[in-house]
Scaffold this motif. Structure first.
Motif, PDB file in Angstrom:
ATOM      1  N   PHE A 175      13.796  14.671  12.162  1.00 33.98           N
ATOM      2  CA  PHE A 175      12.677  15.491  12.637  1.00 33.98           C
ATOM      3  C   PHE A 175      12.882  16.929  12.177  1.00 33.98           C
ATOM      4  CE2 PHE A 175      10.966  18.443  15.818  1.00 33.98           C
ATOM      5  CZ  PHE A 175       9.629  18.077  15.802  1.00 33.98           C
ATOM      6  N   ALA A 176      11.784  17.569  11.833  1.00 35.93           N
ATOM      7  CA  ALA A 176      11.838  18.993  11.479  1.00 35.93           C
ATOM      8  C   ALA A 176      10.618  19.691  12.054  1.00 35.93           C
ATOM      9  CB  ALA A 176      11.874  19.181   9.963  1.00 35.93           C
ATOM     10  N   PHE A 177      10.849  20.662  12.921  1.00 38.95           N
ATOM     11  CA  PHE A 177       9.779  21.520  13.423  1.00 38.95           C
ATOM     12  C   PHE A 177       9.740  22.720  12.500  1.00 38.95           C
ATOM     13  CE2 PHE A 177       7.901  24.843  16.017  1.00 38.95           C
ATOM     14  CZ  PHE A 177       6.847  24.179  16.631  1.00 38.95           C
ATOM     15  N   ALA A 178       8.788  22.702  11.566  1.00 33.38           N
ATOM     16  CA  ALA A 178       8.791  23.723  10.518  1.00 33.38           C
ATOM     17  C   ALA A 178       7.369  23.980  10.043  1.00 33.38           C
ATOM     18  CB  ALA A 178       9.661  23.263   9.339  1.00 33.38           C
ATOM     19  N   PRO A 179       6.791  25.128  10.381  1.00 33.96           N
ATOM     20  CA  PRO A 179       5.476  25.481   9.839  1.00 33.96           C
ATOM     21  C   PRO A 179       5.505  25.436   8.322  1.00 33.96           C
ATOM     22  CG  PRO A 179       6.152  27.021  11.554  1.00 33.96           C
ATOM     23  CD  PRO A 179       7.348  26.174  11.245  1.00 33.96           C
ATOM     24  N   GLU A 192       6.784  28.217   6.147  1.00 33.09           N
ATOM     25  CA  GLU A 192       8.229  28.456   6.204  1.00 33.09           C
ATOM     26  C   GLU A 192       9.027  27.252   5.697  1.00 33.09           C
ATOM     27  OE1 GLU A 192       9.096  29.568  10.219  1.00 33.09           O
ATOM     28  OE2 GLU A 192       7.435  30.996  10.295  1.00 33.09           O
ATOM     29  N   SER A 193       8.334  26.305   5.086  1.00 32.88           N
ATOM     30  CA  SER A 193       8.993  25.083   4.622  1.00 32.88           C
ATOM     31  C   SER A 193       9.029  25.049   3.104  1.00 32.88           C
ATOM     32  CB  SER A 193       8.247  23.844   5.129  1.00 32.88           C
ATOM     33  OG  SER A 193       8.160  23.845   6.531  1.00 32.88           O
ATOM     34  N   ASP A 194      10.189  24.737   2.567  1.00 33.09           N
ATOM     35  CA  ASP A 194      10.283  24.562   1.122  1.00 33.09           C
ATOM     36  C   ASP A 194      10.321  23.074   0.796  1.00 33.09           C
ATOM     37  OD1 ASP A 194      12.814  23.803   1.932  1.00 33.09           O
ATOM     38  OD2 ASP A 194      13.823  25.563   1.097  1.00 33.09           O
ATOM     39  N   LYS A 195      10.492  22.779  -0.480  1.00 32.51           N
ATOM     40  CA  LYS A 195      10.509  21.384  -0.907  1.00 32.51           C
ATOM     41  C   LYS A 195      11.663  20.627  -0.263  1.00 32.51           C
ATOM     42  CE  LYS A 195      10.751  18.451  -5.023  1.00 32.51           C
ATOM     43  NZ  LYS A 195      10.876  18.431  -6.510  1.00 32.51           N
ATOM     44  N   GLU A 196      12.764  21.301   0.004  1.00 33.64           N
ATOM     45  CA  GLU A 196      13.927  20.637   0.597  1.00 33.64           C
ATOM     46  C   GLU A 196      13.581  20.057   1.967  1.00 33.64           C
ATOM     47  OE1 GLU A 196      17.240  19.795   3.030  1.00 33.64           O
ATOM     48  OE2 GLU A 196      15.965  21.539   3.383  1.00 33.64           O
ATOM     49  N   MET A 247      12.663  15.054   5.005  1.00 36.12           N
ATOM     50  CA  MET A 247      11.874  14.178   5.876  1.00 36.12           C
ATOM     51  C   MET A 247      11.488  12.889   5.165  1.00 36.12           C
ATOM     52  SD  MET A 247      11.570  15.493   8.921  1.00 36.12           S
ATOM     53  CE  MET A 247      13.340  15.738   8.611  1.00 36.12           C
ATOM     54  N   VAL A 248      11.123  12.995   3.908  1.00 36.01           N
ATOM     55  CA  VAL A 248      10.761  11.793   3.134  1.00 36.01           C
ATOM     56  C   VAL A 248      11.955  10.854   3.025  1.00 36.01           C
ATOM     57  CG1 VAL A 248      10.120  10.964   0.840  1.00 36.01           C
ATOM     58  CG2 VAL A 248       8.867  12.871   1.885  1.00 36.01           C
ATOM     59  N   ASN A 249      13.119  11.402   2.706  1.00 28.89           N
ATOM     60  CA  ASN A 249      14.308  10.551   2.564  1.00 28.89           C
ATOM     61  C   ASN A 249      14.736   9.940   3.894  1.00 28.89           C
ATOM     62  OD1 ASN A 249      14.964  10.577  -0.223  1.00 28.89           O
ATOM     63  ND2 ASN A 249      15.679  12.681  -0.040  1.00 28.89           N
ATOM     64  N   MET A 250      14.748  10.755   4.946  1.00 26.63           N
ATOM     65  CA  MET A 250      15.236  10.262   6.233  1.00 26.63           C
ATOM     66  C   MET A 250      14.275   9.262   6.872  1.00 26.63           C
ATOM     67  SD  MET A 250      16.842  13.760   7.872  1.00 26.63           S
ATOM     68  CE  MET A 250      17.702  12.935   9.212  1.00 26.63           C
ATOM     69  N   ASN A 251      12.977   9.484   6.709  1.00 27.66           N
ATOM     70  CA  ASN A 251      12.000   8.640   7.394  1.00 27.66           C
ATOM     71  C   ASN A 251      11.400   7.555   6.501  1.00 27.66           C
ATOM     72  OD1 ASN A 251      12.258  10.053   9.871  1.00 27.66           O
ATOM     73  ND2 ASN A 251      10.938  11.673   9.101  1.00 27.66           N
ATOM     74  N   LEU A 252      10.860   7.951   5.357  1.00 27.69           N
ATOM     75  CA  LEU A 252      10.178   6.968   4.509  1.00 27.69           C
ATOM     76  C   LEU A 252      11.138   6.183   3.623  1.00 27.69           C
ATOM     77  CD1 LEU A 252       7.688   5.612   3.328  1.00 27.69           C
ATOM     78  CD2 LEU A 252       7.452   7.573   1.776  1.00 27.69           C
ATOM     79  N   ALA A 303      -1.997  16.249  15.866  1.00 27.89           N
ATOM     80  CA  ALA A 303      -0.919  16.622  16.792  1.00 27.89           C
ATOM     81  C   ALA A 303       0.334  17.053  16.046  1.00 27.89           C
ATOM     82  CB  ALA A 303      -0.597  15.444  17.711  1.00 27.89           C
ATOM     83  N   GLY A 304       0.288  16.999  14.725  1.00 25.11           N
ATOM     84  CA  GLY A 304       1.458  17.319  13.924  1.00 25.11           C
ATOM     85  C   GLY A 304       1.486  18.733  13.383  1.00 25.11           C
ATOM     86  N   LYS A 305       0.716  19.620  13.974  1.00 20.43           N
ATOM     87  CA  LYS A 305       0.753  21.001  13.500  1.00 20.43           C
ATOM     88  C   LYS A 305       2.150  21.575  13.717  1.00 20.43           C
ATOM     89  CE  LYS A 305      -0.981  23.049  17.817  1.00 20.43           C
ATOM     90  NZ  LYS A 305      -2.021  23.909  18.411  1.00 20.43           N
ATOM     91  N   TYR A 306       2.575  22.400  12.775  1.00 20.36           N
ATOM     92  CA  TYR A 306       3.908  22.998  12.745  1.00 20.36           C
ATOM     93  C   TYR A 306       5.013  21.980  12.440  1.00 20.36           C
ATOM     94  CZ  TYR A 306       1.262  26.666  15.079  1.00 20.36           C
ATOM     95  OH  TYR A 306       0.307  27.591  15.407  1.00 20.36           O
ATOM     96  N   MET A 307       4.619  20.782  12.081  1.00 20.81           N
ATOM     97  CA  MET A 307       5.599  19.762  11.665  1.00 20.81           C
ATOM     98  C   MET A 307       4.964  18.865  10.608  1.00 20.81           C
ATOM     99  SD  MET A 307       5.643  17.489  15.212  1.00 20.81           S
ATOM    100  CE  MET A 307       5.356  18.782  16.427  1.00 20.81           C
ATOM    101  N   THR A 308       4.350  19.504   9.617  1.00 18.75           N
ATOM    102  CA  THR A 308       3.567  18.769   8.625  1.00 18.75           C
ATOM    103  C   THR A 308       4.419  17.828   7.784  1.00 18.75           C
ATOM    104  OG1 THR A 308       3.709  20.727   7.209  1.00 18.75           O
ATOM    105  CG2 THR A 308       1.679  20.424   8.464  1.00 18.75           C
ATOM    106  N   ALA A 309       5.612  18.253   7.403  1.00 16.17           N
ATOM    107  CA  ALA A 309       6.472  17.389   6.585  1.00 16.17           C
ATOM    108  C   ALA A 309       6.863  16.134   7.362  1.00 16.17           C
ATOM    109  CB  ALA A 309       7.718  18.157   6.138  1.00 16.17           C
TER     110      ALA A 309
END
Length: 227
Positions: free
Chosen positions: A84-88, A91-95, A100-105, A139-145
């Protein structure tokens, strides 16, 4: 539910929800294979003669293949591992996105693939874990990734269910905020009495993974509690 003489892989089995799932399965007679990375987290699971812990990076294709290659009697594969990442987004880079893609998908995709291979010509069950944000992206605002990666898990679940039906049943659960010590610490002012408990979610997951489930496939089951 009876899981006697059945082997079940449970990723994320060292976390709060995973421990509840593993303990429920062990109580039902299953043999559980639980991949892990962190030694301290692995120690959270009580030793059991039908529990096998295997060190494995679930984003590594070869390691996931090796995890499943030695299992000849797989009956179900449950994929709880994620992040999980709470990140607007500003303020979020590709990393952040790729984490999130690697950990979840990626972890879910690779485990689904190897589970299908391990089932061979036998019947099987796959249960993934999406999230409320996967079903309600607003409901995913501020956690788009995070939201995007969990929405991908939901889409993967439905596509795979159609691909492997009717021999393999593929479903997912979509919890809201789970009542865990970490979440209580992160949100000290929240009313956690409204959050679903790990044991409550575990019962739904275990049903979907069991032979008692004869029909449910392609479903993304919301488990929100009163949250």
């Amino acid at each position: 539910m009876d899981f006697s003489n059945q082997t079940v892989v449970v990723t994320g089995g060292t976390g709060a929800l995973g421990i509840a799932v593993v303990n429920t399965l062990l109580d039902a007679g299953a043999r559980c294979v639980v991949p892990y990375i962190n030694d301290a987290e692995a120690k959270a699971l009580a030793q059991h003669e039908r529990l096998q812990l295997v060190r494995c990076d679930l984003s590594d294709e070869a390691q996931v293949a090796a995890l499943y290659s030695g299992i000849t009697d797989l009956s179900a594969s449950i994929h709880i591992a994620g992040g999980f990442a709470f990140a607007p987004i500003a303020e979020s880079d590709k990393e952040v996105l790729m984490r999130m893609v690697n950990m979840n998908l990626v972890s879910t995709y690779l485990c689904c693939r190897e589970a299908v291979r391990a089932f061979g010509e036998r019947q099987g069950r796959i249960v993934n874990v999406a999230s409320r944000q996967a079903l309600e992206p607003r409901a995913g605002k501020y956690m788009t990734a995070y939201t995007a990666s969990k929405a991908a898990v939901a889409a993967l679940t439905q596509a795979l269910a159609a691909e492997v039906a009717p021999r393999i049943l593929v479903s997912a659960v979509a919890p809201s905020i789970i009542d865990t010590p970490a979440n209580r610490t992160a949100m000290p002012d929240a009313d956690y009495t409204q959050w679903p408990k790990p044991a409550e979610i575990a019962s739904g997951i275990v049903f979907l993974a069991s032979g008692a489930n004869q029909l449910a496939s392609g479903a993304i089951v919301p488990i929100y509690g009163a949250a």
